[in-house]
Design an enzyme around this catalytic site. Structure first.
Site, PDB file in Angstrom:
ATOM      1  N   LEU A  93     -53.380 -68.374  69.187  1.00  0.00           N
ATOM      2  CA  LEU A  93     -54.804 -68.356  69.536  1.00  0.00           C
ATOM      3  C   LEU A  93     -55.073 -67.252  70.536  1.00  0.00           C
ATOM      4  O   LEU A  93     -54.260 -67.017  71.434  1.00  0.00           O
ATOM      5  CB  LEU A  93     -55.189 -69.674  70.212  1.00  0.00           C
ATOM      6  CG  LEU A  93     -55.365 -70.923  69.366  1.00  0.00           C
ATOM      7  CD1 LEU A  93     -55.571 -72.129  70.272  1.00  0.00           C
ATOM      8  CD2 LEU A  93     -56.571 -70.754  68.452  1.00  0.00           C
ATOM      9  N   GLU A 122     -61.448 -79.131  72.472  1.00  0.00           N
ATOM     10  CA  GLU A 122     -60.273 -80.013  72.542  1.00  0.00           C
ATOM     11  C   GLU A 122     -59.360 -79.599  73.682  1.00  0.00           C
ATOM     12  O   GLU A 122     -59.449 -78.479  74.165  1.00  0.00           O
ATOM     13  CB  GLU A 122     -59.456 -79.885  71.240  1.00  0.00           C
ATOM     14  CG  GLU A 122     -60.286 -80.098  70.026  1.00  0.00           C
ATOM     15  CD  GLU A 122     -59.609 -79.658  68.742  1.00  0.00           C
ATOM     16  OE1 GLU A 122     -58.414 -79.304  68.773  1.00  0.00           O
ATOM     17  OE2 GLU A 122     -60.296 -79.667  67.722  1.00  0.00           O
ATOM     18  N   LYS A 124     -55.891 -78.288  75.118  1.00  0.00           N
ATOM     19  CA  LYS A 124     -54.788 -77.455  74.620  1.00  0.00           C
ATOM     20  C   LYS A 124     -53.504 -78.132  75.101  1.00  0.00           C
ATOM     21  O   LYS A 124     -53.222 -78.166  76.295  1.00  0.00           O
ATOM     22  CB  LYS A 124     -54.912 -76.044  75.187  1.00  0.00           C
ATOM     23  CG  LYS A 124     -53.901 -75.085  74.639  1.00  0.00           C
ATOM     24  CD  LYS A 124     -54.346 -73.666  74.934  1.00  0.00           C
ATOM     25  CE  LYS A 124     -53.277 -72.626  74.811  1.00  0.00           C
ATOM     26  NZ  LYS A 124     -51.994 -72.944  74.325  1.00  0.00           N
ATOM     27  N   ASP A 126     -49.717 -78.679  75.870  1.00  0.00           N
ATOM     28  CA  ASP A 126     -48.702 -77.701  76.263  1.00  0.00           C
ATOM     29  C   ASP A 126     -47.330 -78.172  75.785  1.00  0.00           C
ATOM     30  O   ASP A 126     -46.580 -78.804  76.509  1.00  0.00           O
ATOM     31  CB  ASP A 126     -48.716 -77.546  77.785  1.00  0.00           C
ATOM     32  CG  ASP A 126     -48.015 -76.273  78.203  1.00  0.00           C
ATOM     33  OD1 ASP A 126     -47.650 -75.475  77.309  1.00  0.00           O
ATOM     34  OD2 ASP A 126     -47.828 -76.080  79.419  1.00  0.00           O
ATOM     35  N   TYR A 245     -53.818 -81.375  65.345  1.00  0.00           N
ATOM     36  CA  TYR A 245     -55.147 -80.800  65.583  1.00  0.00           C
ATOM     37  C   TYR A 245     -55.624 -79.805  64.535  1.00  0.00           C
ATOM     38  O   TYR A 245     -56.607 -79.129  64.739  1.00  0.00           O
ATOM     39  CB  TYR A 245     -55.189 -80.148  66.968  1.00  0.00           C
ATOM     40  CG  TYR A 245     -54.002 -79.252  67.284  1.00  0.00           C
ATOM     41  CD1 TYR A 245     -53.746 -78.107  66.538  1.00  0.00           C
ATOM     42  CD2 TYR A 245     -53.151 -79.567  68.332  1.00  0.00           C
ATOM     43  CE1 TYR A 245     -52.669 -77.304  66.818  1.00  0.00           C
ATOM     44  CE2 TYR A 245     -52.063 -78.766  68.621  1.00  0.00           C
ATOM     45  CZ  TYR A 245     -51.839 -77.625  67.860  1.00  0.00           C
ATOM     46  OH  TYR A 245     -50.768 -76.824  68.141  1.00  0.00           O
ATOM     47  N   LYS A 308     -63.254 -74.446  69.037  1.00  0.00           N
ATOM     48  CA  LYS A 308     -63.177 -74.065  67.619  1.00  0.00           C
ATOM     49  C   LYS A 308     -64.542 -74.176  66.966  1.00  0.00           C
ATOM     50  O   LYS A 308     -65.287 -75.120  67.277  1.00  0.00           O
ATOM     51  CB  LYS A 308     -62.241 -75.021  66.866  1.00  0.00           C
ATOM     52  CG  LYS A 308     -60.845 -75.088  67.404  1.00  0.00           C
ATOM     53  CD  LYS A 308     -60.036 -76.174  66.714  1.00  0.00           C
ATOM     54  CE  LYS A 308     -58.640 -76.221  67.304  1.00  0.00           C
ATOM     55  NZ  LYS A 308     -57.858 -77.354  66.834  1.00  0.00           N
ATOM     56  N   LYS A 332     -57.605 -70.813  79.217  1.00  0.00           N
ATOM     57  CA  LYS A 332     -56.422 -71.350  79.896  1.00  0.00           C
ATOM     58  C   LYS A 332     -56.670 -71.598  81.376  1.00  0.00           C
ATOM     59  O   LYS A 332     -57.315 -70.792  82.048  1.00  0.00           O
ATOM     60  CB  LYS A 332     -55.228 -70.398  79.694  1.00  0.00           C
ATOM     61  CG  LYS A 332     -54.749 -70.456  78.243  1.00  0.00           C
ATOM     62  CD  LYS A 332     -53.597 -69.553  77.937  1.00  0.00           C
ATOM     63  CE  LYS A 332     -52.279 -69.987  78.445  1.00  0.00           C
ATOM     64  NZ  LYS A 332     -51.169 -69.189  77.920  1.00  0.00           N
ATOM     65  N   CYS A 426     -17.977 -70.302 100.744  1.00  0.00           N
ATOM     66  CA  CYS A 426     -18.595 -71.630 100.617  1.00  0.00           C
ATOM     67  C   CYS A 426     -19.157 -72.086 101.968  1.00  0.00           C
ATOM     68  O   CYS A 426     -18.425 -72.105 102.963  1.00  0.00           O
ATOM     69  CB  CYS A 426     -17.558 -72.633 100.117  1.00  0.00           C
ATOM     70  SG  CYS A 426     -18.179 -74.320 100.103  1.00  0.00           S
ATOM     71  N   CYS A 429     -16.738 -75.280 102.995  1.00  0.00           N
ATOM     72  CA  CYS A 429     -15.311 -75.199 103.319  1.00  0.00           C
ATOM     73  C   CYS A 429     -14.828 -73.768 103.587  1.00  0.00           C
ATOM     74  O   CYS A 429     -13.662 -73.568 103.925  1.00  0.00           O
ATOM     75  CB  CYS A 429     -14.473 -75.819 102.209  1.00  0.00           C
ATOM     76  SG  CYS A 429     -14.503 -74.875 100.690  1.00  0.00           S
ATOM     77  N   CYS A 444     -17.900 -72.533  94.331  1.00  0.00           N
ATOM     78  CA  CYS A 444     -16.780 -72.646  95.252  1.00  0.00           C
ATOM     79  C   CYS A 444     -15.574 -73.131  94.430  1.00  0.00           C
ATOM     80  O   CYS A 444     -15.640 -74.192  93.817  1.00  0.00           O
ATOM     81  CB  CYS A 444     -17.123 -73.645  96.351  1.00  0.00           C
ATOM     82  SG  CYS A 444     -15.655 -74.138  97.284  1.00  0.00           S
ATOM     83  N   CYS A 450     -12.684 -78.964  98.903  1.00  0.00           N
ATOM     84  CA  CYS A 450     -14.019 -78.795  99.501  1.00  0.00           C
ATOM     85  C   CYS A 450     -14.669 -80.170  99.645  1.00  0.00           C
ATOM     86  O   CYS A 450     -14.942 -80.852  98.651  1.00  0.00           O
ATOM     87  CB  CYS A 450     -14.848 -77.883  98.594  1.00  0.00           C
ATOM     88  SG  CYS A 450     -16.540 -77.635  99.151  1.00  0.00           S
TER      89      CYS A 450
HETATM   90  S1  IVH Z   1     -55.570 -74.873  66.971  1.00  0.00           S
HETATM   91  C1  IVH Z   1     -54.816 -71.068  63.941  1.00  0.00           C
HETATM   92  N1  IVH Z   1     -55.735 -76.713  68.820  1.00  0.00           N
HETATM   93  O1  IVH Z   1     -51.705 -73.474  71.431  1.00  0.00           O
HETATM   94  C2  IVH Z   1     -54.457 -71.688  65.251  1.00  0.00           C
HETATM   95  N2  IVH Z   1     -53.915 -75.186  68.946  1.00  0.00           N
HETATM   96  O2  IVH Z   1     -51.558 -70.745  72.478  1.00  0.00           O
HETATM   97  C3  IVH Z   1     -54.798 -73.113  65.273  1.00  0.00           C
HETATM   98  N3  IVH Z   1     -52.353 -75.648  70.794  1.00  0.00           N
HETATM   99  O3  IVH Z   1     -50.721 -71.933  68.447  1.00  0.00           O
HETATM  100  C4  IVH Z   1     -54.364 -73.739  66.521  1.00  0.00           C
HETATM  101  N4  IVH Z   1     -53.395 -77.415  71.575  1.00  0.00           N
HETATM  102  O4  IVH Z   1     -49.571 -74.235  69.191  1.00  0.00           O
HETATM  103  C5  IVH Z   1     -55.035 -75.643  68.371  1.00  0.00           C
HETATM  104  N5  IVH Z   1     -56.009 -78.442  70.333  1.00  0.00           N
HETATM  105  C6  IVH Z   1     -55.294 -77.391  69.894  1.00  0.00           C
HETATM  106  C7  IVH Z   1     -54.113 -76.952  70.523  1.00  0.00           C
HETATM  107  C8  IVH Z   1     -53.453 -75.832  70.027  1.00  0.00           C
HETATM  108  C9  IVH Z   1     -52.342 -76.617  71.716  1.00  0.00           C
HETATM  109  C10 IVH Z   1     -51.304 -74.615  70.716  1.00  0.00           C
HETATM  110  C11 IVH Z   1     -50.977 -74.163  69.333  1.00  0.00           C
HETATM  111  C12 IVH Z   1     -51.421 -72.720  69.320  1.00  0.00           C
HETATM  112  C13 IVH Z   1     -51.192 -72.364  70.753  1.00  0.00           C
HETATM  113  C14 IVH Z   1     -51.878 -71.078  71.156  1.00  0.00           C
END
Ligand code: IVH
Length: 686
Positions: A93, A122, A124, A126, A245, A308, A332, A426, A429, A444, A450
């Site tokens: 993305l 939505e 994101k 991690d 997602y 999106k 981000k 060390c 010791c 060490c 030790c």
């Molecule tokens: S949609 C065509 N939705 O973040 C891409 N991605 O840094 C469709 N990710 O590649 C991805 N949460 O691995 C989408 N709610 C979310 C997400 C999400 C995490 C990840 C995903 C993406 C990456 C990009």
């Protein structure tokens, strides 16, 4: 060529190699060297330079392709996944840290579409991206992103993630018929993220820290490392979760992304309800603002918000660049950081002799707690960050047990800062340290002299996951200081009279301690092996080794090559185990522990079913009607041995569905027979 252009070309090449190295460390080694923010900023710099000098754009530039997580041979010894092409490319993305960029994205989309439309906002997640294919309502395959075109097949591992259904379910109120179970598409893909919630991450890192294994830098790395474990069953213990997602398929019957996700949810797939349909830029800003605060209360990590275009025909209209969809963007969050002064550095010795630098900081508030100490990892990290005592440093909490230093604020450096010197000897010791170049760690070598190492081993030996004897560090200090216990075998020669000589000990406490030691003799062999404290042998590895060899004598007699055949064991572990058993003093301790009655063999050895495969080494490849682990157990139960690689000594290659082409080629070139599952079943008499 003008000077500026030459300079630009040099910088472009420099940025590419920096980004490639960082990307490899992030995706493949799961040990990032740059923060997300630093990485994204370097990538943006490269994008800008390539825009100005398009003649330098190459198809393999990091601006043109997604980072690859494919397990490269050599980076993870012994790990091997079958690879399959993605039906639809798995892209990344576009991302930004600035609200105005999000607004510009929304305006661009509105202009491109021209009609009324909505956004789906939505979280994101991690973690690490996953692509699931369901066929006829059943989970058919799970692929990682890989390089976006080809992914690693991690289906067996994904089957051990509890919230991913093997079969879709019929929503309440609907009736399934034999002909048509429910109108989910015959075949579709659904993509999402596999992540590790904070609680599971903390537990795993605590365990790894105790075992003196490198803790994972963040839950994302932990998730991706866990997903690629070679032992599928071990995946189940890692507490991974999944959120989906993005649904893909030919002719999906949905008008919007939101409808598709609602349908997925009704089929029992894990979909987040922390999403919202937004109609304006204000709505989007509101969603971002809300989660920027609330994310801190979530049980898992999010690194941003994904926005999106919701209507599928408009998504199609906007299309894709080589790397990203034009219908989505990620905003981000910046990691929370604090700037504070580095006052001094302590060098701590651990149970295995590793010396770790720990920073003492001027106390500073960070995400609700006061931070006074931070990890500096190793000498190399200190050098990379150019750390000086007296510097102002950035500290970040990636969720680790102790926060880490992520950089130095050079503009605040004064002239009286001091370059720290990693100790040559060390701190406990005084023995000269040994540097392990590969791991950038200092050790060490005075293993048996030790005090910190000796006491560390004693504490580890008695700990809950090892011999499970109830004793605090203070008890061990007392026993060691009185010279009653010097090595782990001495514990079992302690008497009540010995214990009563210790300050504060009474009949009752002495009896309780002796009873706990007595009970520990029932602890199973894999825990005893773990308790011995062999460097790099954590709980899971001890289990694999114990299971593979069955008893301590077989392990002690094993060569490095034989140890390498154990699942989860790479060269570093194999050498460490071999070295441990080559040391006479360790063998003497084991002899005394044996005499004391500890368990040195596994009790639940699988029943032997036949001898038909006695002395035969068999390599397996592809998928079978049973899991690969079950197939390996079957081989062992019939007297055979499973090996990961084909050699002249291989009896045959047992090929299931879609065997690895490399394996087939190698078998052919060495004249090794290839047999299928049916033939194998005939041999073993099923
Ligand atoms: S949609 C065509 N939705 O973040 C891409 N991605 O840094 C469709 N990710 O590649 C991805 N949460 O691995 C989408 N709610 C979310 C997400 C999400 C995490 C990840 C995903 C993406 C990456 C990009």
């Amino acid at each position: 060529m003008c000077m500026e252009k030459v300079q630009a070309n040099i910088r472009i090449n420099e940025l590419r190699s920096l980004l490639e190295e960082a990307s490899m460390r992030y995706y493949v080694a799961n040990a990032p060297v740059l923060s997300d923010y630093e990485f994204d900023m370097l990538l943006k710099e490269l994008e800008a330079l390539e825009k100005e000098y398009p003649e330098y754009v190459t198809p393999d530039s990091p601006t043109q392709k997604v980072g690859s997580d494919l397990a490269k041979s050599g980076t993870q010894p012994g790990k091997e996944f079958q690879q399959y092409p993605h039906r639809y490319p798995m892209l990344s993305l576009g991302n930004t840290y600035d609200i105005p960029d999000v607004e510009a994205f929304a305006e661009r989309a509105a202009k491109g579409i021209g009609n009324a439309f909505t956004f789906s906002c939505e979280l994101k997640f991690d973690g690490t991206a996953i692509c699931l294919t369901y066929k006829d309502g059943k989970l058919f395959r799970a692929l990682t992103r890989g390089d976006g075109t080809v992914g690693d097949d991690v289906t067996e591992n994904v089957r051990h993630i509890s919230n991913i259904p093997q079969r879709l379910s019929v929503p309440f109120g609907f009736f399934a018929t034999k002909e048509k179970p429910y109108p989910w598409p015959d075949e579709f893909e659904i993509r999402g993220e596999i992540y590790m919630p904070w609680a599971a991450f903390d537990r795993l890192n605590e365990e790894r820290t105790r075992d003196e294994e490198q803790p994972f830098a963040n839950p994302r790395n932990a998730a991706s490392g866990s997903l690629k474990l070679i032992d599928s069953k071990a995946v189940a213990n890692r507490g991974l979760e999944c959120t989906l997602y993005h649904m893909l398929g030919d002719d999906l019957p949905f008008a919007t992304h939101d409808e598709a996700l609602n349908a997925a949810e009704s089929w029992g797939l894990p979909v987040s309800d922390m999403r919202k349909i937004c109609r304006s830029i204000e709505d989007i800003d509101g969603f971002i603002g809300y989660w920027d605060i609330e994310r801190k209360n979530l049980p898992f990590a999010t690194d941003g918000i994904v926005i999106k275009v919701n209507e599928l025909p408009y998504q199609e209209e906007l299309g894709y660049t080589a790397k990203f969809p034009r219908w989505a963007v990620a905003y981000k969050f910046k990691a929370e950081q604090a700037l504070t002064k580095l006052l001094s550095i302590d060098y701590q010795v651990g149970r295995t002799g590793a010396v770790t630098p720990v920073a003492n900081l001027e106390p500073v508030q960070l995400s609700g707690t006061v931070v006074k100490r931070a990890s500096l990892h190793n000498e190399e990290q200190m050098r990379i960050h150019d750390i000086h005592i007296g510097d102002y440093v950035y500290v970040e909490k990636g969720g680790e047990i102790i926060p880490k230093i992520t950089g130095v604020e050079l503009s605040k450096r004064s002239s009286d800062v001091i370059l720290p010197h990693f100790p040559e000897t060390c701190p406990d010791c005084g023995t000269a340290l040994i540097k392990d170049d590969e791991e950038a760690k200092a050790f060490c070598p005075n293993v048996n002299g030790c005090p910190t190492q000796i006491k560390g081993r004693l504490v580890h030996f008695l700990s809950r996951k090892a011999m499970n004897v109830i004793a605090g560090d203070a008890t061990i200090d007392q026993l060691f200081n009185k010279a009653l216990v010097w090595n782990v075998a001495d514990f079992y020669e302690l008497t009540k009279e010995h214990l009563l000589t210790l300050e504060g000990w009474k009949e009752r406490s002495a009896e309780r301690f002796l009873k706990s030691l007595q009970d520990s003799k029932k602890v199973s062999f894999d825990h005893v092996l773990y308790a011995l404290g062999i460097r790099y042998v954590g709980e899971a590895t001890a289990k694999s080794i114990a299971r593979h060899f069955g008893n301590i004598d077989a392990i002690a007699a094993a060569s490095v090559e034989e140890l390498l055949k154990v699942e989860d064991v790479g060269l570093v572990i194999a050498e460490s185990v071999h070295e441990f058993f080559s040391d006479g003093s360790n063998m003497e301790i084991i002899g005394r522990l044996k005499a004391a009655g500890l368990k040195f063999e596994i009790e639940d050895a699988p029943a032997k079913l036949s001898n038909v495969l006695d002395g035969k080494t068999i390599v397996i490849s592809g998928n079978f009607s049973i899991s690969r682990d079950e197939m390996k157990s079957l081989i062992v139960a019939h007297g055979g041995r499973n090996s990961g690689s084909i050699s002249g000594k291989t009896a045959f290659l047992l090929a299931g569905d879609k065997p690895g082409p490399e394996k087939l080629k190698k078998a052919e070139s060495l004249g090794v027979k290839v047999i299928d599952e049916n033939t194998f079943n005939e041999i073993i008499g099923i």
